[in-house]
Design a protein around this motif. Structure first.
Motif, PDB file in Angstrom:
ATOM      1  N   LEU A   3      52.890  29.243  55.019  1.00  0.00           N
ATOM      2  CA  LEU A   3      54.238  28.685  54.940  1.00  0.00           C
ATOM      3  C   LEU A   3      54.614  28.419  53.496  1.00  0.00           C
ATOM      4  CD1 LEU A   3      56.823  27.588  56.182  1.00  0.00           C
ATOM      5  CD2 LEU A   3      55.704  25.352  56.374  1.00  0.00           C
ATOM      6  N   ILE A   4      55.703  29.036  53.081  1.00  0.00           N
ATOM      7  CA  ILE A   4      56.230  28.938  51.725  1.00  0.00           C
ATOM      8  C   ILE A   4      57.513  28.107  51.747  1.00  0.00           C
ATOM      9  CG2 ILE A   4      57.014  30.286  49.728  1.00  0.00           C
ATOM     10  CD1 ILE A   4      54.176  31.018  50.518  1.00  0.00           C
ATOM     11  N   LEU A   5      57.733  27.323  50.709  1.00  0.00           N
ATOM     12  CA  LEU A   5      59.022  26.649  50.537  1.00  0.00           C
ATOM     13  C   LEU A   5      59.777  27.320  49.401  1.00  0.00           C
ATOM     14  CD1 LEU A   5      58.189  22.825  50.920  1.00  0.00           C
ATOM     15  CD2 LEU A   5      58.798  24.509  52.689  1.00  0.00           C
ATOM     16  N   ASN A   6      60.917  27.921  49.726  1.00  0.00           N
ATOM     17  CA  ASN A   6      61.793  28.494  48.705  1.00  0.00           C
ATOM     18  C   ASN A   6      62.504  27.352  47.986  1.00  0.00           C
ATOM     19  OD1 ASN A   6      64.625  29.517  47.826  1.00  0.00           O
ATOM     20  ND2 ASN A   6      63.501  31.409  48.190  1.00  0.00           N
ATOM     21  N   THR A   7      62.641  27.455  46.682  1.00  0.00           N
ATOM     22  CA  THR A   7      63.172  26.321  45.917  1.00  0.00           C
ATOM     23  C   THR A   7      64.662  26.081  46.121  1.00  0.00           C
ATOM     24  OG1 THR A   7      63.345  27.732  43.938  1.00  0.00           O
ATOM     25  CG2 THR A   7      61.377  26.355  44.150  1.00  0.00           C
ATOM     26  N   TRP A   8      65.353  26.939  46.891  1.00  0.00           N
ATOM     27  CA  TRP A   8      66.721  26.605  47.293  1.00  0.00           C
ATOM     28  C   TRP A   8      66.737  25.308  48.102  1.00  0.00           C
ATOM     29  CZ3 TRP A   8      70.127  29.293  51.527  1.00  0.00           C
ATOM     30  CH2 TRP A   8      71.463  28.896  51.368  1.00  0.00           C
ATOM     31  N   ILE A   9      65.636  25.022  48.758  1.00  0.00           N
ATOM     32  CA  ILE A   9      65.500  23.766  49.488  1.00  0.00           C
ATOM     33  C   ILE A   9      65.859  22.580  48.599  1.00  0.00           C
ATOM     34  CG2 ILE A   9      63.731  22.179  50.396  1.00  0.00           C
ATOM     35  CD1 ILE A   9      62.389  24.628  51.657  1.00  0.00           C
ATOM     36  N   PHE A  10      65.492  22.653  47.328  1.00  0.00           N
ATOM     37  CA  PHE A  10      65.651  21.543  46.389  1.00  0.00           C
ATOM     38  C   PHE A  10      66.884  21.710  45.510  1.00  0.00           C
ATOM     39  CE2 PHE A  10      61.155  22.451  47.223  1.00  0.00           C
ATOM     40  CZ  PHE A  10      60.748  21.252  47.793  1.00  0.00           C
ATOM     41  N   GLU A  11      67.897  22.357  46.046  1.00  0.00           N
ATOM     42  CA  GLU A  11      69.100  22.683  45.272  1.00  0.00           C
ATOM     43  C   GLU A  11      69.677  21.469  44.554  1.00  0.00           C
ATOM     44  OE1 GLU A  11      73.054  25.279  46.230  1.00  0.00           O
ATOM     45  OE2 GLU A  11      72.620  23.632  47.602  1.00  0.00           O
ATOM     46  N   GLN A  12      69.754  20.349  45.236  1.00  0.00           N
ATOM     47  CA  GLN A  12      70.340  19.149  44.630  1.00  0.00           C
ATOM     48  C   GLN A  12      69.495  18.660  43.461  1.00  0.00           C
ATOM     49  OE1 GLN A  12      70.904  15.924  47.395  1.00  0.00           O
ATOM     50  NE2 GLN A  12      72.050  14.676  45.943  1.00  0.00           N
ATOM     51  N   ALA A  13      68.192  18.648  43.624  1.00  0.00           N
ATOM     52  CA  ALA A  13      67.305  18.198  42.544  1.00  0.00           C
ATOM     53  C   ALA A  13      67.392  19.137  41.343  1.00  0.00           C
ATOM     54  CB  ALA A  13      65.868  18.115  43.050  1.00  0.00           C
ATOM     55  N   VAL A  14      67.442  20.447  41.598  1.00  0.00           N
ATOM     56  CA  VAL A  14      67.554  21.419  40.513  1.00  0.00           C
ATOM     57  C   VAL A  14      68.862  21.217  39.759  1.00  0.00           C
ATOM     58  CG1 VAL A  14      67.789  23.876  39.962  1.00  0.00           C
ATOM     59  CG2 VAL A  14      66.047  23.115  41.603  1.00  0.00           C
ATOM     60  N   ALA A  15      69.947  20.966  40.488  1.00  0.00           N
ATOM     61  CA  ALA A  15      71.250  20.731  39.862  1.00  0.00           C
ATOM     62  C   ALA A  15      71.227  19.486  38.976  1.00  0.00           C
ATOM     63  CB  ALA A  15      72.334  20.594  40.922  1.00  0.00           C
ATOM     64  N   GLN A  16      70.353  18.554  39.294  1.00  0.00           N
ATOM     65  CA  GLN A  16      70.236  17.317  38.515  1.00  0.00           C
ATOM     66  C   GLN A  16      69.204  17.414  37.404  1.00  0.00           C
ATOM     67  OE1 GLN A  16      69.424  14.497  41.643  1.00  0.00           O
ATOM     68  NE2 GLN A  16      71.580  14.313  42.234  1.00  0.00           N
ATOM     69  N   GLY A  17      68.618  18.613  37.219  1.00  0.00           N
ATOM     70  CA  GLY A  17      67.730  18.833  36.088  1.00  0.00           C
ATOM     71  C   GLY A  17      66.257  18.966  36.394  1.00  0.00           C
ATOM     72  N   THR A  18      65.861  18.871  37.652  1.00  0.00           N
ATOM     73  CA  THR A  18      64.453  19.053  38.000  1.00  0.00           C
ATOM     74  C   THR A  18      64.066  20.514  37.799  1.00  0.00           C
ATOM     75  OG1 THR A  18      64.507  17.269  39.628  1.00  0.00           O
ATOM     76  CG2 THR A  18      62.731  18.877  39.842  1.00  0.00           C
ATOM     77  N   SER A  19      62.933  20.753  37.132  1.00  0.00           N
ATOM     78  CA  SER A  19      62.486  22.124  36.903  1.00  0.00           C
ATOM     79  C   SER A  19      61.627  22.598  38.064  1.00  0.00           C
ATOM     80  CB  SER A  19      61.679  22.218  35.605  1.00  0.00           C
ATOM     81  OG  SER A  19      60.361  21.736  35.806  1.00  0.00           O
ATOM     82  N   GLN A  20      61.517  23.912  38.181  1.00  0.00           N
ATOM     83  CA  GLN A  20      60.671  24.467  39.234  1.00  0.00           C
ATOM     84  C   GLN A  20      59.194  24.174  38.985  1.00  0.00           C
ATOM     85  OE1 GLN A  20      62.614  28.190  41.326  1.00  0.00           O
ATOM     86  NE2 GLN A  20      62.751  28.494  39.117  1.00  0.00           N
ATOM     87  N   VAL A  21      58.848  23.894  37.731  1.00  0.00           N
ATOM     88  CA  VAL A  21      57.476  23.483  37.427  1.00  0.00           C
ATOM     89  C   VAL A  21      57.163  22.186  38.177  1.00  0.00           C
ATOM     90  CG1 VAL A  21      55.869  22.799  35.615  1.00  0.00           C
ATOM     91  CG2 VAL A  21      57.589  24.573  35.153  1.00  0.00           C
ATOM     92  N   ASP A  22      58.078  21.232  38.102  1.00  0.00           N
ATOM     93  CA  ASP A  22      57.882  19.960  38.809  1.00  0.00           C
ATOM     94  C   ASP A  22      57.852  20.151  40.319  1.00  0.00           C
ATOM     95  OD1 ASP A  22      57.906  18.554  36.383  1.00  0.00           O
ATOM     96  OD2 ASP A  22      60.090  18.399  36.404  1.00  0.00           O
ATOM     97  N   LEU A  23      58.559  21.158  40.810  1.00  0.00           N
ATOM     98  CA  LEU A  23      58.619  21.377  42.248  1.00  0.00           C
ATOM     99  C   LEU A  23      57.303  21.902  42.814  1.00  0.00           C
ATOM    100  CD1 LEU A  23      62.197  22.914  42.624  1.00  0.00           C
ATOM    101  CD2 LEU A  23      61.468  20.568  43.123  1.00  0.00           C
ATOM    102  N   VAL A  24      56.461  22.499  41.986  1.00  0.00           N
ATOM    103  CA  VAL A  24      55.170  22.990  42.479  1.00  0.00           C
ATOM    104  C   VAL A  24      54.372  21.837  43.081  1.00  0.00           C
ATOM    105  CG1 VAL A  24      52.981  24.068  41.863  1.00  0.00           C
ATOM    106  CG2 VAL A  24      55.102  24.925  40.861  1.00  0.00           C
ATOM    107  N   ASN A  25      54.234  20.746  42.336  1.00  0.00           N
ATOM    108  CA  ASN A  25      53.478  19.601  42.836  1.00  0.00           C
ATOM    109  C   ASN A  25      54.159  18.969  44.047  1.00  0.00           C
ATOM    110  OD1 ASN A  25      51.390  19.768  40.915  1.00  0.00           O
ATOM    111  ND2 ASN A  25      52.603  18.661  39.413  1.00  0.00           N
TER     112      ASN A  25
END
Length: 249
Positions: A3-25
């Motif tokens: 099961l993979i999580l595509n980072t579109w899931i975190f669209e709001q966080a990304v828009a607020q400046g969260t990087s995909q590096v942080d999303l790995v953890n």
């Protein structure tokens, strides 16, 4: 199954400046097996790709890569940017890279030679049904995938994207049956009409598709990804549970 999580899931966080590096953890804490990063979400691509590789190694996550570009250009040539995209993927240690097919209908070269220029011994190439007539219909996808099988030994598969069939007015069940032999990856999201407009929902069980039934026509020994924006980690965890219960994992 994975099961993979595509980072579109975190669209709001990304828009607020969260990087995909942080999303790995964050993905690892949520209990998924991997992350699918999106090229359009990078702000410092060379730095972030290396950091994603390190973070994924530390967490044991699989990394897949979604690139919003076509495999074949409008003139039918293999996209000259592909070596760059694959190099980015290699920097992240990815398993799969995903594109739209593009204009394979205009390709006149030797397919085996064209694909041999890519490091497909290291990274699996996948094409997805998108929301266009060029790359989002069964005939277009099957023509390319069958040509790959007949003319090459290349490591190429298909991503069945459930939600996108609504936007191309395709039959999701007939498409699953036709494309199951080529399916290496499944993107799950549901769709509904709101005020006459199709939208992606934030819940697998809300929308026009009975995703559990549709999965009976597709292989289960493949990567699955949830790919729709959600508001909180609590909701994401709940949707992961819905998925795992739905497939009997």
């Amino acid at each position: 199954m994975t099961l993979i999580l595509n980072t579109w899931i975190f669209e709001q966080a990304v828009a607020q400046g969260t990087s995909q590096v942080d999303l790995v953890n964050r993905v690892a804490r949520l209990g998924a097996d991997g992350i699918e990063v999106r090229r359009e979400y990078f702000t410092d691509l060379p730095t972030e790709t290396q950091a994603i590789h390190r973070a994924a190694q530390n967490t044991g996550l699989v990394v897949n890569y979604s690139v919003p570009d076509d495999l074949f250009t409008d003139t039918g040539q293999l996209n000259p940017k592909l070596p760059m995209y694959f190099a980015e993927g290699q920097a992240m240690g990815i398993r799969k890279i995903k594109f739209n097919t593009g204009h394979f209908d205009r390709f006149t070269g030797d397919l085996a030679t064209a694909l041999s220029r890519l490091p497909l011994d290291q990274i699996e190439l996948n094409v997805e049904n998108d929301q266009t007539a060029v790359s989002g219909t069964v005939p277009a996808l099957k023509t390319f995938l069958e040509a790959v099988r007949q003319q090459t030994s290349a490591n190429v598969g298909y991503v069945y994207d459930l939600g996108n069939w609504a936007f191309t007015h395709g039959d999701a069940q007939a498409s699953a049956q036709a494309l199951a032999p080529y399916t290496h990856y499944i993107h799950l999201k549901n769709t509904q009409a709101v005020a006459g407009k199709l939208v992606t929902t934030d819940d697998l069980d809300t929308g026009i598709y009975d995703w559990r039934h549709l999965l009976t026509y597709l292989p289960h020994d493949v990567d699955f990804a949830l790919e729709y924006p959600m508001a909180s980690d609590q909701q994401i965890a709940q949707q992961i549970q819905v998925f795992r219960q739905g497939v009997g994992d």
